[in-house]
Design a protein around this motif. Structure first.
Motif, PDB file in Angstrom:
ATOM      1  N   PRO A  74       0.704  -1.129  -0.112  1.00  0.00           N
ATOM      2  CA  PRO A  74      -0.643   0.323   0.009  1.00  0.00           C
ATOM      3  C   PRO A  74       1.185   1.535  -0.255  1.00  0.00           C
ATOM      4  O   PRO A  74       0.217   2.238   0.231  1.00  0.00           O
ATOM      5  N   THR A  75       2.207   1.996  -0.012  1.00  0.00           N
ATOM      6  CA  THR A  75       3.244   2.273   0.137  1.00  0.00           C
ATOM      7  C   THR A  75       3.712   2.996  -1.278  1.00  0.00           C
ATOM      8  O   THR A  75       3.489   2.735  -2.280  1.00  0.00           O
ATOM      9  N   ASP A  77       6.297   3.566  -2.505  1.00  0.00           N
ATOM     10  CA  ASP A  77       6.938   2.758  -3.529  1.00  0.00           C
ATOM     11  C   ASP A  77       6.705   1.533  -4.110  1.00  0.00           C
ATOM     12  O   ASP A  77       7.512   0.800  -4.481  1.00  0.00           O
ATOM     13  N   ALA A 116      -4.856   4.444   1.432  1.00  0.00           N
ATOM     14  CA  ALA A 116      -3.690   3.844   1.148  1.00  0.00           C
ATOM     15  C   ALA A 116      -3.704   1.734   0.749  1.00  0.00           C
ATOM     16  O   ALA A 116      -3.266   1.753  -0.291  1.00  0.00           O
TER      17      ALA A 116
ATOM     18  N   THR B 176      17.119   3.199   9.849  1.00  0.00           N
ATOM     19  CA  THR B 176      15.281   2.487   9.744  1.00  0.00           C
ATOM     20  C   THR B 176      14.919   2.442  11.157  1.00  0.00           C
ATOM     21  O   THR B 176      15.489   2.427  11.947  1.00  0.00           O
ATOM     22  N   GLU B 183       1.358  -1.586   6.853  1.00  0.00           N
ATOM     23  CA  GLU B 183       2.299  -0.865   5.926  1.00  0.00           C
ATOM     24  C   GLU B 183       0.547  -0.067   6.003  1.00  0.00           C
ATOM     25  O   GLU B 183       0.922   1.223   5.754  1.00  0.00           O
ATOM     26  N   ALA B 187       1.066   4.193   5.620  1.00  0.00           N
ATOM     27  CA  ALA B 187       1.330   4.605   4.489  1.00  0.00           C
ATOM     28  C   ALA B 187       1.129   6.759   3.636  1.00  0.00           C
ATOM     29  O   ALA B 187       1.827   7.137   3.586  1.00  0.00           O
ATOM     30  N   GLN B 188      -0.249   6.992   4.865  1.00  0.00           N
ATOM     31  CA  GLN B 188      -0.398   8.238   4.683  1.00  0.00           C
ATOM     32  C   GLN B 188       0.919   9.185   4.632  1.00  0.00           C
ATOM     33  O   GLN B 188       0.961   9.994   3.901  1.00  0.00           O
ATOM     34  N   LEU B 190       3.620   8.347   5.536  1.00  0.00           N
ATOM     35  CA  LEU B 190       5.363   7.609   4.980  1.00  0.00           C
ATOM     36  C   LEU B 190       5.086   8.819   2.905  1.00  0.00           C
ATOM     37  O   LEU B 190       5.343   9.344   2.728  1.00  0.00           O
ATOM     38  N   THR B 191       3.733   8.516   2.084  1.00  0.00           N
ATOM     39  CA  THR B 191       3.880   9.579   1.229  1.00  0.00           C
ATOM     40  C   THR B 191       3.863  11.114   1.204  1.00  0.00           C
ATOM     41  O   THR B 191       4.727  11.309   0.940  1.00  0.00           O
ATOM     42  N   ALA B 194       6.928  11.690   2.140  1.00  0.00           N
ATOM     43  CA  ALA B 194       8.392  11.251   0.868  1.00  0.00           C
ATOM     44  C   ALA B 194       8.515  12.595  -0.155  1.00  0.00           C
ATOM     45  O   ALA B 194       8.704  12.440  -0.883  1.00  0.00           O
ATOM     46  N   SER B 201      15.281   9.531   0.181  1.00  0.00           N
ATOM     47  CA  SER B 201      14.715   8.436  -0.440  1.00  0.00           C
ATOM     48  C   SER B 201      13.685   7.123   0.880  1.00  0.00           C
ATOM     49  O   SER B 201      15.017   7.069   1.604  1.00  0.00           O
ATOM     50  N   ILE B 202      12.877   7.216   0.727  1.00  0.00           N
ATOM     51  CA  ILE B 202      12.133   6.301   1.669  1.00  0.00           C
ATOM     52  C   ILE B 202      11.441   5.415   1.424  1.00  0.00           C
ATOM     53  O   ILE B 202      10.164   5.306   0.611  1.00  0.00           O
ATOM     54  N   GLY B 203      11.903   4.492   1.552  1.00  0.00           N
ATOM     55  CA  GLY B 203      12.084   2.261   1.388  1.00  0.00           C
ATOM     56  C   GLY B 203      10.790   2.292   2.611  1.00  0.00           C
ATOM     57  O   GLY B 203      11.006   2.609   3.655  1.00  0.00           O
ATOM     58  N   SER B 204       9.611   0.742   3.019  1.00  0.00           N
ATOM     59  CA  SER B 204       8.680   0.874   3.486  1.00  0.00           C
ATOM     60  C   SER B 204       8.938  -0.839   2.989  1.00  0.00           C
ATOM     61  O   SER B 204       8.558  -1.164   2.212  1.00  0.00           O
ATOM     62  N   TYR B 205       9.163  -1.347   3.929  1.00  0.00           N
ATOM     63  CA  TYR B 205       9.877  -3.176   4.318  1.00  0.00           C
ATOM     64  C   TYR B 205       8.862  -3.777   5.336  1.00  0.00           C
ATOM     65  O   TYR B 205       9.278  -3.561   5.884  1.00  0.00           O
ATOM     66  N   VAL B 218      12.941   2.668   5.893  1.00  0.00           N
ATOM     67  CA  VAL B 218      14.675   2.686   5.429  1.00  0.00           C
ATOM     68  C   VAL B 218      14.048   4.418   4.924  1.00  0.00           C
ATOM     69  O   VAL B 218      14.142   4.693   3.505  1.00  0.00           O
ATOM     70  N   ARG B 220      17.236   6.657   3.429  1.00  0.00           N
ATOM     71  CA  ARG B 220      18.185   7.060   2.082  1.00  0.00           C
ATOM     72  C   ARG B 220      18.725   8.667   2.151  1.00  0.00           C
ATOM     73  O   ARG B 220      17.655   9.008   1.603  1.00  0.00           O
TER      74      ARG B 220
END
Lengths: 243, 243
Positions: A74-75, A77, A116, B176, B183, B187-188, B190-191, B194, B201-205, B218, B220
């Protein structure tokens, strides 16, 4: 008839940066080999639209099946679904069937089906959903491409869903002979056996254990009697060092 | 100035059949990230001449460096050196410098420098040898392609030999934040982060642990202050669930 072929596309910056160690490739390779589908190529690309679209088109054109992992969450990326749609020239939007799955799940668990999470219901027109018994949000198949999640537990569950729908070939028989000598000492015998048995594939895989070199010889083919003959020849040629 | 880019080509039926689990990709990814070289793509192909030549040419043309692993031993299925020569249109034969290395080694150890082992001295014209402190038989660099063994101990030693000769970029800083929420719940936020920090660079794992979903975020970039701001914003937004 030759076996069907397949490729895998692993999508994710986290694999290429070394942050995450991919385990889905090894899992899929083992499942496909058992099924009699030959995994011919794997690519790993970043979370980058142009790279994903180009790889999907190249692999989809070259092989019978393509399996992707990663980028369907849902994110921001997670761009795989939109890239797959672009690769096939298909429209994509939140689809009613996928939305219904998510709505029922979040109603049951008390979570919120927010904007999301709705992204996970974005499915290209014409795609068939892949069931996700672990976390509900579905994968999908479009054309010869099967789009799955990157989280290993979810990836493996989706592979288990897809596999029975595919037609496999003849699973190869294989036998391994371990020889406690370096490849250089056995290469000549191997070359002779490979020439004498063009119907088999004879691979040599060196290893190092406790500072000594050895070789695993993997004999593959559909003729079990020929495989046995090669095994016997190796045991005789390297008596005392082979098993 | 953007960082130099790299690709990796893993060569070997044993990876694609699931017999062997590749570990060289993860190792190289970590080394390159530390060096400030961006690993942009990885391909895995079979011990097949046409597949190897095509992949070498595609990757060599697209990225600053290419690292290959596998297929440079003494047995009949080791065809990498000849394929690399073909990809570059270079002649290839047993070369005196590589032969001398092997001859000295087998003289020292009492082994025989037979015809099979001499195959490991086949080096394309114009290539530069890569030192192999583990088992002597060298790798080589030609153009922007670095050709190394598949056995992990040897691959890693060759990577260590090559790396100081390459010019790296700015190693990215990264941080991290672990958030014990799925997620879809984050997500909202994070968006928004970003969008507010296009320089990062913002990654979601996502991960799954004890049946619960969580996310590693993460962050970066080269701006340490901006990374700290994003960390602080995440800790505040998900207080109690983030660390």
């Amino acid at each position: 008839m030759p076996n069907p072929t397949a490729a895998m596309l692993v999508i994710g910056d986290e694999i290429l940066s070394g942050r995450t160690r991919d385990s889905n490739m090894h899992h899929l390779a083992g499942v496909l080999t058992k099924k009699g589908i030959d995994l011919a190529e794997v690519r790993v690309v970043a979370d980058d639209r142009a790279a994903i679209v180009a790889a999907v088109q190249a692999l989809s054109g070259a092989w019978d099946h393509v399996f992707t992992s990663g980028g369907i969450g849902p994110t921001h990326d997670d761009i795989t679904a939109d890239c797959i749609a672009e690769a096939f020239g298909a429209a994509i939007d939140v689809r009613a069937d996928a939305r219904a799955l998510l709505a029922a799940h979040y109603k049951r668990t008390g979570g919120e089906l927010n904007e999301a999470r709705l992204r996970m219901a974005r499915i290209p027109d014409g795609a068939i959903l892949i069931d996700n018994p672990v976390s509900i949000a579905p994968g999908f198949s479009i054309g010869n491409v099967h789009v799955m999640a990157g989280v290993p537990a979810v990836f493996e569950a989706m592979v288990a869903t897809v596999m029975p729908q595919l037609t496999g070939g003849a699973p190869l028989q294989s036998d391994t002979v371990r020889i406690d000598r370096g490849e250089g000492d056995i290469a000549q015998v191997l070359t002779g056996l490979a020439k004498a048995h063009p119907e088999l594939s004879i691979g040599s895989y060196p290893f190092q254990r406790k500072g000594k070199f050895g070789s695993n010889i993997v004999i593959r083919g559909s003729d079990a009697a020929a495989i046995s003959m090669v095994r016997a020849a190796l045991l005789e040629a390297f008596a005392g060092d082979a098993e």
